[in-house]
Design an enzyme around this catalytic site. Structure first.
Site, short mmCIF file in Angstrom:
data_model
loop_
_atom_site.label_atom_id
_atom_site.label_comp_id
_atom_site.label_asym_id
_atom_site.label_seq_id
_atom_site.Cartn_x
_atom_site.Cartn_y
_atom_site.Cartn_z
CB SER A 212 0.79 -9.72 -6.81
OG SER A 212 1.58 -8.94 -5.96
CB CYS B 53 6.54 5.14 -10.57
SG CYS B 53 5.94 6.50 -11.56
NE ARG C 291 -3.99 0.94 -0.40
CZ ARG C 291 -5.21 0.51 -0.21
NH1 ARG C 291 -5.47 -0.60 0.42
NH2 ARG C 291 -6.23 1.22 -0.62
#
Lengths: 276, 170
Positions: free
Chosen positions: A192, A186, A169
């Site tokens: 995932s 980024c 998070r």
């Protein structure tokens, strides 16, 4: 009783500002300014913010506000993003901006070269002094160092890599507030489940950047079937379902678009699963 | 195109300083009628302006903001002076602060300006400030509104009321 002088009549009867009648002489104003300038400059010098060169550029990924300090690139902000004005204010609170079109144009050319395939075009130093916490700075630097073009990492793995295994998070927030996107990649952080997740500049830009780095994404924005898992500790890459890859330390695992990219980054194929 | 994409860089602080220093100095000399005080308040105004500059959206917002700071500093100074005067004179006599504000009505100390100064000093505070900003600093009503923390309409009304009262005295 007020005497009915000319200028007073003007003042009382007219809506606009007065003429110069009531003003101190210009010579007196000039002398006062000369008397105070040095003193003011010295006082300002004590509270001065450092300088940053800044500019607005039209890049292939949209209009950008860019800024660099003496230490490196400070900010790359998408101007169509709703938090662009806030980002400009945050930048100005820490730095005095000087418009520098040549410095800005250099940055524009780097981004152009990068999108044309020069994967080292964005290697210049970055200055992360706009980043709030040490954790966020560590995460951004780690990402920049460990996840080369042509590879991605999951939020979870990056969290583990900076010593916070359950901090995906926090990693998400860190990526969302990254002041130097593109240069601190980024866009190379994904979910995932192998979908690409969100992006501060919009998902369309994330797709564009990942494609420029060799990923052919499926229509539901998943990684390509041929992607391989690379281990940055052992420098070995595997098929996603290889038992060795499953056992490997997540914190050191990145995902390459294909075997070629993994080999390009100096990794060798796993002898167990033999990725092609 | 998205309007935010038109975001532009503000001019450097020095540019704002050189553009407005003259009128702010003129305003402060007029308000204080004391050169040393004017120099002090000038420096303080610009130091505060420097600190607040990042939050100011545009150069257009700067000018009324400067007048607001300068006006507040003049008011604080007038209050301090009048408090000091009261302590010395043990509460007798009119507040010096009012004279300070009224002294903004420039001129060289002739009889008529003295009358005018007294008259402005007799106005309610906000009306006097609005009048001075309109007539002597030449601000637009929108700018006076920013300087006095009220609407442009309210600023216009204050100037109107002030003028009405002064005319009644004439």
């Amino acid at each position: 009783m007020l005497e009915d002088r000319m200028w007073m009549r003007e003042m009382l009867d007219d809506d606009g500002p007065l003429g110069m009648d009531g003003a101190p002489g210009e010579a007196a104003v000039g002398a006062a300014l000369r008397a105070v300038r040095t003193r003011l400059a010295r006082a300002l010098g004590r509270v001065r913010r450092p300088l940053a060169r800044a500019g607005v550029i039209d890049s292939p990924v949209g209009r950008l506000l860019v800024a660099e300090s003496a230490h490196g690139l400070l900010a790359v902000r998408f101007l169509d993003s709703p938090d662009a004005p806030g980002a400009l204010t945050a930048l100005r609170e820490r730095f005095d901006l000087v418009e520098d079109t040549r410095a800005a144009a250099r940055i524009r050319r780097e981004i152009e070269r990068y999108l044309d395939g020069d994967m080292h075009a964005l290697d210049r130093p970055v200055d992360l002094s706009l980043v709030r916490s040490g954790f966020q700075r560590r995460a951004l630097m780690r990402l920049r160092r460990a996840v080369p073009p042509g590879s991605v990492i999951t939020y979870q793995a990056l969290a583990a890599a900076v010593g916070a295994p359950s901090g995906q998070r926090a990693i998400g927030n860190t990526m969302a507030s990254n002041p130097v996107p593109l240069y601190v990649p980024c866009h190379r952080v994904i979910r995932s489940d192998n979908t690409i997740g969100n992006y501060g500049g919009g998902v369309a830009r994330k797709i564009r950047l990942l494609r420029a780095e060799g990923f052919s994404l499926s229509r539901d924005h998943r990684l390509p079937a041929g992607s391989v898992m690379g281990h940055l500790g052992t420098h070995i890459f595997c098929r996603p379902r290889c038992p060795a890859a499953m056992r490997a330390n997540r914190a050191k695992t990145v995902i390459f678009a294909d075997s070629g990219r993994a080999r390009g980054a100096g990794l060798r194929a796993c002898k167990l699963c033999r990725p092609v | 195109m998205d309007p935010l994409a038109k975001l532009t860089l503000p001019p450097p602080f020095e540019e704002a300083l050189s553009r407005h220093e003259r009128e702010i100095m003129r305003f402060l000399l007029r308000m204080t009628r004391d050169r040393d005080d004017a120099l002090d308040l000038f420096q303080e105004t610009w130091l505060r302006a420097y600190r607040a500059y990042p939050q100011l959206d545009s150069e257009q917002g700067l000018r009324p903001w400067l007048y607001r700071i300068a006006t507040n500093l003049c008011r604080n100074r007038a209050r301090d002076n009048s408090r000091r005067a009261r302590v010395i004179s043990n509460g007798d006599g009119p507040g010096d602060g009012d004279h300070r504000l009224a002294s903004a009505a420039g001129g060289g100390g002739q009889e008529d300006t003295l009358h005018l100064r007294r008259a402005i000093a007799g106005l309610p505070h906000k009306q006097g400030q609005a009048l001075v900003l309109r007539k002597f600093a030449g601000l637009e009503y929108e700018e006076i509104g920013v300087a006095l923390d009220c609407s442009a309409e309210s600023a216009r009304a204050s100037v109107y009321q002030a003028l009405k009262k002064l005319k009644a005295m004439r």
